[in-house]
Scaffold this motif. Structure first.
Motif, PDB file in Angstrom:
ATOM      1  N   ILE A  72      -1.281  -1.943  -9.753  1.00  0.00           N
ATOM      2  CA  ILE A  72      -1.802  -0.652  -9.307  1.00  0.00           C
ATOM      3  C   ILE A  72      -3.203  -0.507  -9.880  1.00  0.00           C
ATOM      4  O   ILE A  72      -3.413  -0.608 -11.090  1.00  0.00           O
ATOM      5  CB  ILE A  72      -0.918   0.517  -9.790  1.00  0.00           C
ATOM      6  CG1 ILE A  72       0.517   0.347  -9.281  1.00  0.00           C
ATOM      7  CG2 ILE A  72      -1.493   1.850  -9.326  1.00  0.00           C
ATOM      8  CD1 ILE A  72       1.488   1.390  -9.794  1.00  0.00           C
ATOM      9  N   MET A  75      -5.158   4.089 -10.764  1.00  0.00           N
ATOM     10  CA  MET A  75      -4.268   5.104 -11.327  1.00  0.00           C
ATOM     11  C   MET A  75      -4.739   5.449 -12.734  1.00  0.00           C
ATOM     12  O   MET A  75      -5.009   4.570 -13.544  1.00  0.00           O
ATOM     13  CB  MET A  75      -2.829   4.573 -11.371  1.00  0.00           C
ATOM     14  CG  MET A  75      -1.840   5.572 -11.900  1.00  0.00           C
ATOM     15  SD  MET A  75      -0.157   4.911 -11.887  1.00  0.00           S
ATOM     16  CE  MET A  75      -0.047   4.309 -13.549  1.00  0.00           C
ATOM     17  N   ILE A  93       5.018   6.750  -8.800  1.00  0.00           N
ATOM     18  CA  ILE A  93       5.624   6.158  -7.598  1.00  0.00           C
ATOM     19  C   ILE A  93       6.489   7.185  -6.880  1.00  0.00           C
ATOM     20  O   ILE A  93       6.440   7.307  -5.649  1.00  0.00           O
ATOM     21  CB  ILE A  93       6.432   4.894  -7.976  1.00  0.00           C
ATOM     22  CG1 ILE A  93       5.474   3.780  -8.434  1.00  0.00           C
ATOM     23  CG2 ILE A  93       7.286   4.421  -6.809  1.00  0.00           C
ATOM     24  CD1 ILE A  93       6.156   2.575  -9.057  1.00  0.00           C
ATOM     25  N   LYS A 131       2.892   2.405   0.499  1.00  0.00           N
ATOM     26  CA  LYS A 131       1.614   2.482  -0.203  1.00  0.00           C
ATOM     27  C   LYS A 131       0.504   3.089   0.653  1.00  0.00           C
ATOM     28  O   LYS A 131      -0.506   3.540   0.123  1.00  0.00           O
ATOM     29  CB  LYS A 131       1.197   1.110  -0.738  1.00  0.00           C
ATOM     30  CG  LYS A 131       0.734   0.104   0.292  1.00  0.00           C
ATOM     31  CD  LYS A 131       0.351  -1.191  -0.405  1.00  0.00           C
ATOM     32  CE  LYS A 131      -0.255  -2.170   0.574  1.00  0.00           C
ATOM     33  NZ  LYS A 131      -0.712  -3.391  -0.107  1.00  0.00           N
ATOM     34  N   ILE A 142      -6.697   4.770  -4.945  1.00  0.00           N
ATOM     35  CA  ILE A 142      -5.667   4.025  -5.660  1.00  0.00           C
ATOM     36  C   ILE A 142      -5.130   2.950  -4.723  1.00  0.00           C
ATOM     37  O   ILE A 142      -4.849   3.223  -3.560  1.00  0.00           O
ATOM     38  CB  ILE A 142      -4.544   4.961  -6.140  1.00  0.00           C
ATOM     39  CG1 ILE A 142      -5.125   6.012  -7.094  1.00  0.00           C
ATOM     40  CG2 ILE A 142      -3.443   4.164  -6.828  1.00  0.00           C
ATOM     41  CD1 ILE A 142      -4.162   7.079  -7.507  1.00  0.00           C
ATOM     42  N   ILE A 144      -2.413  -0.490  -4.319  1.00  0.00           N
ATOM     43  CA  ILE A 144      -1.266  -1.244  -4.814  1.00  0.00           C
ATOM     44  C   ILE A 144      -1.249  -2.583  -4.097  1.00  0.00           C
ATOM     45  O   ILE A 144      -1.304  -2.632  -2.866  1.00  0.00           O
ATOM     46  CB  ILE A 144       0.060  -0.490  -4.580  1.00  0.00           C
ATOM     47  CG1 ILE A 144       0.066   0.814  -5.374  1.00  0.00           C
ATOM     48  CG2 ILE A 144       1.247  -1.369  -4.966  1.00  0.00           C
ATOM     49  CD1 ILE A 144       1.308   1.660  -5.175  1.00  0.00           C
TER      50      ILE A 144
END
Length: 170
Positions: A72, A75, A93, A131, A142, A144
């Motif tokens: 990630i 974040m 999450i 995501k 952000i 992922i």
């Protein structure tokens, strides 16, 4: 004078025989060294093959170990202590991706970058599907991604560079 020449010729013949004997010894030693060199080359080739196989096996093991991991980026991580990162990641999450995921471990890799080891592949699959919801978070970027091996990252970077170069030529 003839007697002197005869003695000189005998001396030259003796020296020549000595040189011949030395030359034979050198040739035998040279043959031994070549044989040893050939054996070393064969061993070297075998070791290279084994090393290649070991590298392949390590790559497979590394990939297997990373299969349930995600990275990630972006974040905001409030602490470097693992004990407090796990609940923070699970909450993130759940809140943003609406997925109940069990985090096995979470490690900070740098500023705003976190490696997350999930308990199982189903949780990872749900996260990867959801995501896209990260784009809805205002004023934050952000991302992922899968936890890739070094070889996979290098390949991905090469593909990105190639795509960027092709884009420039348009």
């Amino acid at each position: 004078m003839v007697k002197g020449l005869t003695e000189d010729v005998k001396l030259v013949r003796i020296q020549q025989e000595q040189y011949n004997v030395e030359m034979l010894k050198i040739q035998e030693e040279n043959a031994k060294l070549r044989k040893e060199n050939d054996n070393i080359k064969k061993e070297n080739q075998e070791i290279k093959k084994e090393l290649t196989e070991i590298r392949r096996n390590l790559e497979v093991i590394d990939k297997e170990n990373r299969k349930n991991n995600i990275v990630i980026q972006g974040m905001k991580i409030r602490t470097n202590e693992t004990g407090t990162i796990i609940p923070q990641v699970e909450k993130f999450i759940k809140d943003y991706l609406e997925v109940e995921a069990k985090v096995k471990d979470a490690i900070t890799l740098g500023t705003n970058v976190c490696l997350v080891k999930l308990e199982n592949g189903k949780d990872k699959e749900k996260i990867m599907i959801n995501k896209t919801k990260l784009g809805k978070i205002p004023n934050e970027k952000i991302y992922i991604n899968d936890d890739l091996t070094k070889k996979e990252r290098e390949k991905q970077n090469q593909l990105r560079k190639k795509a960027a170069e092709e884009k420039k030529t348009w």
